[in-house]
Design a protein around this motif. Structure first.
Motif, short mmCIF file in Angstrom:
data_model
loop_
_atom_site.label_atom_id
_atom_site.label_comp_id
_atom_site.label_asym_id
_atom_site.label_seq_id
_atom_site.Cartn_x
_atom_site.Cartn_y
_atom_site.Cartn_z
N PRO A 142 0.81 -1.23 0.00
CA PRO A 142 0.00 0.00 0.00
C PRO A 142 0.83 1.27 0.00
O PRO A 142 0.34 2.34 -0.36
N THR A 143 2.09 1.17 0.41
CA THR A 143 2.98 2.34 0.42
C THR A 143 3.70 2.53 -0.90
O THR A 143 4.68 3.28 -0.97
N GLU A 144 3.22 1.84 -1.95
CA GLU A 144 3.80 1.96 -3.29
C GLU A 144 5.25 1.48 -3.34
O GLU A 144 6.08 2.05 -4.05
N HIS A 145 5.57 0.42 -2.60
CA HIS A 145 6.88 -0.22 -2.65
C HIS A 145 6.72 -1.60 -3.29
O HIS A 145 5.85 -2.38 -2.90
N LEU A 146 7.59 -1.88 -4.26
CA LEU A 146 7.61 -3.19 -4.91
C LEU A 146 8.50 -4.14 -4.12
O LEU A 146 9.54 -3.74 -3.60
N HIS A 147 8.07 -5.41 -4.05
CA HIS A 147 8.84 -6.43 -3.34
C HIS A 147 9.10 -7.60 -4.28
O HIS A 147 8.21 -8.03 -5.02
N LYS A 194 8.32 2.73 -6.07
CA LYS A 194 7.77 2.99 -7.40
C LYS A 194 8.09 4.41 -7.85
O LYS A 194 8.13 5.34 -7.06
N MET A 195 8.32 4.54 -9.15
CA MET A 195 8.57 5.85 -9.74
C MET A 195 7.24 6.51 -10.05
O MET A 195 6.34 5.90 -10.62
N CYS A 196 7.13 7.81 -9.68
CA CYS A 196 5.88 8.53 -9.88
C CYS A 196 5.81 9.22 -11.24
O CYS A 196 4.77 9.73 -11.63
N THR A 197 6.92 9.24 -11.96
CA THR A 197 6.95 9.98 -13.22
C THR A 197 6.20 9.28 -14.33
O THR A 197 5.74 9.90 -15.27
N ASN A 198 6.07 7.99 -14.25
CA ASN A 198 5.43 7.22 -15.32
C ASN A 198 4.62 6.08 -14.71
O ASN A 198 5.18 5.21 -14.06
N SER A 199 3.31 6.12 -14.93
CA SER A 199 2.44 5.09 -14.34
C SER A 199 2.31 3.86 -15.23
O SER A 199 1.69 2.88 -14.83
N ASN A 200 2.88 3.90 -16.44
CA ASN A 200 2.77 2.77 -17.36
C ASN A 200 4.03 1.93 -17.42
O ASN A 200 4.26 1.23 -18.40
#
Length: 420
Positions: A142-147, A194-200
């Motif tokens: 939920p904190t936008e971290h990939l594992h 996660k990078m916020c610059t590109n959602s794709n």
């Protein structure tokens, strides 16, 4: 006889060592190039040792790091636990060592020494132990971290993050941790913001064994789409290129739990559907790697997340799609111009406040005018009344005086007439 047998065996063992030492220094010795063997953790492994077949009696020994671990003499053999040889094959020139349930402690340098009447043969085997990668896991918190993680690996593997498109990979900053358990097997876990610059972006985690015998990949893509109430929906999901014999699984994600929707097996083209009335696949497209999900009769349901997972040989690809209702989408779009709406709201509120203030002010002014006009009327009426009273009073005061003058006039006229 048993004592004699044991004593005889001990003497033969000692004589064999002396004979081997003397032969090594006094005679020629045939040395075979080193052999490298990789044994799989917890599985049996064969360490090769061959020599020319001989009809004469053969004795041989196995050493590990200079320590004797197996000895085959004329009257029997001696060995440590989990080690044996194929005694029936010795006469055919096979003195290979059989390691049972190999472990991390089994790795090292082994030496095989074979003694025949013609020569002493010595060969070395370099043993490596590998616990292969059996699986890879990837997810997002939920904190936008990939594992990305894997367990039970030996030796310690290598983990690398990348993205698709690759141009964004240079700015990735991950934290990777490694730990070993009681069996010396490694677990690896890596976290990436996660990078916020590109959602794709598609995030790719690659775990490779130290000996480069394996390389597993797991990828994750997160997308969004909108839904009208009561509308049928098609959620797209494409398999990685050249993926064969895969399993496709669709799940519904809610409150950190997964609910299976359906599973498709490309090798048998079978499908196991848990949502018979609502979900389906196009089987012809699915065989070609198009795993799009067709949903019917969704009704007016809130936003929800669907996950598509392709699993193949050392490959896992996940696509998470957040399906939003149109209302949510409108809020999302207006949120992009939130500052303008706030300015407009403030202007409207100011205008309303100004109108209310002006209305209250006018109402107060009209009230004051009425009161002033009423007071003025009262004053005017009072002044008129005072003015009338003064005239009457003057008339009342002047009337006796006039009558008195009249009487005087009449008396004078009467007197004149008497004189005449």
């Amino acid at each position: 006889m048993q004592l004699f047998s044991k004593s005889n065996k001990s003497v033969l063992h000692t004589l064999f060592k002396i004979y081997t030492l003397l032969w090594t220094h006094s005679c020629g010795q045939n040395k075979i190039p080193d052999v490298h063997v990789t044994c799989i953790y917890s599985e049996d492994c064969i360490l090769p040792c061959t020599f020319p077949p001989s009809t004469e009696e053969v004795v041989f020994q196995w050493y590990k790091q200079g320590t004797l671990i197996y000895s085959l003499l004329e009257n029997g053999d001696e060995s440590v636990n989990n080690i044996s040889v194929f005694t029936d094959e010795v006469s055919h020139g096979n003195a290979s060592l059989h390691l049972q349930f190999s472990s991390v402690k089994s790795r090292g340098r082994y030496k095989c020494v074979v003694n025949t009447t013609k020569a002493i043969l010595e060969s070395h085997v370099i043993v490596k132990i590998e616990a292969p990668i059996h699986g890879i896991a990837i997810g997002v918190s939920p904190t936008e971290h990939l594992h990305c993680s894997s367990t039970g690996v030996y030796p310690a593997p290598l983990l690398i993050w990348s993205t698709e498109p690759r141009s964004a990979s240079t700015s990735l900053q991950a934290v990777t941790r490694m730990r070993a358990d009681s069996n010396d097997l490694y677990s690896i876990d890596s976290t990436l913001k996660k990078m916020c610059t590109n959602s794709n972006l598609t995030y790719i985690c690659s775990i490779t064994s130290k000996y480069s015998s394996q390389s597993w990949k797991a990828s994750l893509l997160q997308t969004e789409m909108s839904l009208n109430n009561g509308q049928n929906l098609v959620i797209p999901c494409m398999a990685p290129k050249n993926l064969k014999n895969f399993t496709l699984t669709w799940t519904f994600l809610s409150m950190n739990t997964q609910t299976d929707i359906l599973t498709y097996y490309s090798q048998t083209q079978r499908i196991k559907n848990h949502w018979d009335d609502q979900a389906e696949l196009d089987l012809n497209k699915a065989l070609m790697g198009d795993g799009s999900l067709y949903l019917n009769n969704l009704g007016s349901k809130p936003s929800r997340t669907y996950a598509c997972t392709f699993t193949g040989s050392q490959v896992k690809h996940i696509v998470q799609t957040l399906v939003k209702a149109n209302a949510s989408k409108a809020v999302l779009q207006t949120g992009n111009s939130g500052s303008k709406l706030w300015v407009l709201a403030i202007i409207v509120a100011a205008l309303v406040l100004l109108c209310v203030s002006f209305y209250i002010y006018r109402k107060c002014q009209v009230g004051k005018s009425k009161d002033s006009w009423q007071d003025h009327q009262d004053d005017t009426e009072m002044q008129a009344m005072h003015r009338v009273n003064s005239v009457e009073e003057l008339q009342a005061e002047c009337k006796p005086h006039a009558e008195h003058n009249k009487d005087d006039s009449l008396a004078r006229e009467k007197g004149k007439s008497n004189i005449m």
